[in-house]
Enzyme design. Structure first.
Site, short mmCIF file in Angstrom:
data_model
loop_
_atom_site.label_atom_id
_atom_site.label_comp_id
_atom_site.label_asym_id
_atom_site.label_seq_id
_atom_site.Cartn_x
_atom_site.Cartn_y
_atom_site.Cartn_z
N LYS A 22 0.85 -1.21 0.00
CA LYS A 22 0.00 0.00 0.00
C LYS A 22 0.88 1.24 0.00
CE LYS A 22 -1.78 1.58 4.04
NZ LYS A 22 -1.42 2.96 4.33
N ASN A 23 1.87 1.28 0.89
CA ASN A 23 2.65 2.51 1.07
C ASN A 23 3.67 2.74 -0.03
OD1 ASN A 23 1.09 3.02 3.24
ND2 ASN A 23 2.63 2.46 4.77
N CYS A 118 -5.00 12.75 12.44
CA CYS A 118 -5.73 11.49 12.31
C CYS A 118 -5.62 10.82 13.68
CB CYS A 118 -5.14 10.61 11.21
SG CYS A 118 -3.55 9.97 11.65
N ARG A 123 0.18 14.72 12.59
CA ARG A 123 0.62 14.55 11.21
C ARG A 123 0.94 15.88 10.52
NH1 ARG A 123 -1.08 9.31 9.80
NH2 ARG A 123 0.67 9.30 8.36
N PRO A 124 1.81 16.71 11.10
CA PRO A 124 2.16 17.99 10.46
C PRO A 124 2.93 17.78 9.16
CG PRO A 124 3.61 17.57 12.30
CD PRO A 124 2.58 16.48 12.32
N ASP A 308 4.44 0.53 12.00
CA ASP A 308 3.21 -0.05 11.45
C ASP A 308 3.01 -1.50 11.86
OD1 ASP A 308 3.36 1.74 8.26
OD2 ASP A 308 2.84 2.36 10.29
N ARG A 400 -8.80 -0.17 4.38
CA ARG A 400 -7.86 0.80 3.78
C ARG A 400 -6.53 0.12 3.45
NH1 ARG A 400 -7.00 6.21 6.93
NH2 ARG A 400 -5.57 6.30 5.17
C1 EPZ Z 1 4.35 6.89 6.20
O1 EPZ Z 1 3.61 7.97 6.75
C2 EPZ Z 1 3.38 5.73 6.12
N1 EPZ Z 1 2.29 6.08 5.23
C3 EPZ Z 1 2.84 5.40 7.51
O2 EPZ Z 1 2.00 4.25 7.40
C4 EPZ Z 1 4.03 5.04 8.41
O3 EPZ Z 1 3.56 4.78 9.72
C5 EPZ Z 1 5.02 6.22 8.43
O4 EPZ Z 1 5.44 6.52 7.09
C6 EPZ Z 1 6.26 5.91 9.26
O5 EPZ Z 1 6.91 4.78 8.75
C7 EPZ Z 1 2.48 6.02 3.89
O6 EPZ Z 1 3.56 5.71 3.41
C8 EPZ Z 1 1.31 6.37 3.03
P1 EPZ Z 1 6.48 10.21 8.36
P2 EPZ Z 1 4.27 9.45 6.76
O7 EPZ Z 1 6.45 11.46 7.57
O8 EPZ Z 1 5.08 9.67 5.55
C9 EPZ Z 1 6.26 13.38 11.87
C10 EPZ Z 1 0.09 2.95 7.71
O9 EPZ Z 1 -0.40 2.46 8.71
N2 EPZ Z 1 6.33 14.38 10.80
O10 EPZ Z 1 7.69 9.32 8.30
O11 EPZ Z 1 3.19 10.40 7.07
C11 EPZ Z 1 4.94 12.64 11.86
O12 EPZ Z 1 3.96 13.37 12.56
C12 EPZ Z 1 0.62 4.38 7.75
O13 EPZ Z 1 0.22 2.37 6.58
C13 EPZ Z 1 6.48 15.72 11.13
O14 EPZ Z 1 6.56 16.08 12.31
O15 EPZ Z 1 5.22 9.31 8.02
C14 EPZ Z 1 5.29 11.34 12.54
O16 EPZ Z 1 5.26 11.53 13.94
C15 EPZ Z 1 0.38 5.04 9.09
N3 EPZ Z 1 6.51 16.64 10.14
C16 EPZ Z 1 6.73 11.07 12.09
O17 EPZ Z 1 7.24 12.34 11.65
C17 EPZ Z 1 6.42 16.28 8.80
O18 EPZ Z 1 6.49 17.17 7.92
C18 EPZ Z 1 6.83 10.07 10.95
O19 EPZ Z 1 6.13 10.59 9.88
C19 EPZ Z 1 6.26 14.91 8.48
C20 EPZ Z 1 6.23 13.98 9.50
#
Ligand code: EPZ
Length: 422
Positions: A22-23, A118, A123-124, A308, A400
């Site tokens: 998916k990701n 969410c 999720r900033p 995850d 999803r």
């Molecule tokens: C991806 O989300 C995945 N989603 C998530 O999977 C996964 O949990 C996550 O990576 C971590 O591995 C997809 O790929 C579609 P991040 P993403 O940016 O890109 C913070 C699932 O269950 N952050 O690595 O959104 C954020 O809040 C989903 O399949 C900021 O602070 O994850 C989080 O605490 C859930 N500012 C951490 O970093 C930003 O600009 C990791 O987020 C971006 C992120």
């Protein structure tokens, strides 16, 4: 809303096919915006998130056709009609923000709704914004939307990420493929889904090096061509089903599984005393009949233990022999499955980002509530090993990210069925 009813106690036996990730698919699909030529994805998972991304791309003017029962996505975006990603699509799926980088690179402007929080966290997008501004974009937040403009196009730059954000790495990577000059992303995320994106972009003509390491270098090119790309196996679905025989008993072979996709996770299973064998068709996990040993888990960016798989691991540790401590370091609120598991008799103490699980001999089936994608499937896993019946409500979360979960588990002997909502 549908529910899923699991009757525990049936040991599992057989093979589960693991779908495309998916990701990976959710970042490969927006890549079609980078080129006027067709991009075709094979081994695509059949999930509601993929349908949401399809609707988003179509709202921008891209053509997306799901062929072969949804396993093939034939896409092309020779003419875009919009560069605005609407709130009512983005709020349903955060990954919609992955059109930002491609639209900026292709059209020089984009308006993308902030996804909003969410269940698992705020999720900033600050890391995405800082990175794209380093490439010359001007980004302003107005009425909940990011208004981004790249006057004169994007220019290559050194882009240090304060955190190895998966999405920010993907947005920056895609934007940089068409920027003028060289981009170096430092502290880049190393997830297999990013490696898969780079393999696809390279097939489209992008010049990229360093995928899978913390430093990715991109030489911008004038245009990208088309490609056909097979989506990498879903390591989170893989890890999820590897836990099923550990919880329910029996033996399951996960077809398409590869050890390098689940290194840190498999190491934890080994520490818990669980056998994982590589076969020519995938990974086989066999329960040894005794209770797994308690283990400590700390979630980290890849190659660390994946956040995850934290909820699913907790479900297994609820009946492990001993006390396990799980630290969730990636998201600020990702223990919502804990109170639901406690309704089933689990002994869990949550304090901030740490959950302490004291193993009990068996959980008891109960009605429980799914709160987010991975929490939903952890409740199903728990139900497989619990006595009696577990009813998991609000399973739209599940759809999803898990393709036909009840069929895949029923196929190896689980007593599980979907009950249509009232
Ligand atoms: C991806 O989300 C995945 N989603 C998530 O999977 C996964 O949990 C996550 O990576 C971590 O591995 C997809 O790929 C579609 P991040 P993403 O940016 O890109 C913070 C699932 O269950 N952050 O690595 O959104 C954020 O809040 C989903 O399949 C900021 O602070 O994850 C989080 O605490 C859930 N500012 C951490 O970093 C930003 O600009 C990791 O987020 C971006 C992120």
């Amino acid at each position: 809303m549908d529910s899923i009813v699991v009757t525990g106690g049936a040991p599992l036996q057989g093979q589960i096919p693991i779908a495309g990730a998916k990701n990976a698919c959710l970042t490969l699909m927006p890549a079609t915006l980078l080129s006027e030529e067709p991009l075709t994805l094979t081994n695509a998972p059949r999930l509601s998130d993929i349908k949401t991304m399809t609707l988003l791309l179509q709202s921008l003017g891209a053509e997306v056709s799901a062929l072969a029962d949804g396993k093939v996505l034939a896409m092309s975006s020779h003419g875009l009609s919009s560069t605005t990603a609407d709130y009512d699509i983005v709020r349903k799926m955060r990954a919609s923000n992955l059109v930002l980088g491609p639209l900026l690179a292709r059209e020089g402007h984009a308006i993308v709704s902030l996804p909003g929080g969410c269940a698992i966290g705020a999720r900033p997008m600050d890391i995405h914004i800082t990175a794209l501004e380093a490439l010359g974009a001007e980004i302003e937040l107005k009425d909940g939307y990011l208004h981004a403009v790249a006057r004169g196009g994007l220019k290559g730059a050194r882009v240090p990420l304060r955190f190895a954000s998966v999405g920010a790495t993907e947005n920056t990577l895609m934007a940089a493929t068409l920027a003028k000059g060289t981009t170096i992303i430092e502290n880049a995320a190393r997830e297999p889904e990013i490696v898969d994106l780079v393999i696809c972009l390279r097939r489209m003509g992008a010049q990229i090096e360093g995928e899978g390491t913390s430093t990715i270098t991109i030489q911008g090119v004038d245009r990208l061509g088309g490609a056909t790309h097979q989506v990498v196996t879903d390591r989170i679905e893989l890890g999820t089903y590897m836990l099923a025989p550990v919880i329910a008993g029996g033996e399951v072979e996960c077809l398409g599984g590869r050890m390098e996709l689940v290194g840190a996770f498999a190491a934890k299973l080994d520490a818990a005393g669980i056998d994982v064998a590589e076969t020519e068709r995938g990974l086989k996990v066999r329960s040894r009949g005794d209770r797994p040993r308690a283990v400590g888990v700390v979630t980290e960016p890849f190659p660390g233990f994946p956040t995850d798989l934290q909820a699913q691991m907790m479900a297994m540790l609820c009946t492990a022999d001993g006390v396990s401590v799980l630290e969730e370091k990636i998201f600020e609120n990702r223990f919502m499955h804990a109170p639901e598991l406690m309704r089933m008799g689990a002994r869990i103490d949550v304090a901030g980002g740490t959950a302490t699980v004291t193993g009990v001999s068996q959980l008891k089936g109960a009605p429980v509530m799914a709160t987010d994608l991975r929490a939903s499937v952890s409740l199903i896993l728990a139900g497989l090993g619990a006595s009696g019946e577990t009813v998991v409500n609000r399973v739209y979360h599940l759809d999803r990210g898990y393709e036909h979960v009840e069929e895949k588990l029923r196929g190896v002997g689980a007593r599980i069925e979907r009950v249509a909502g009232k």
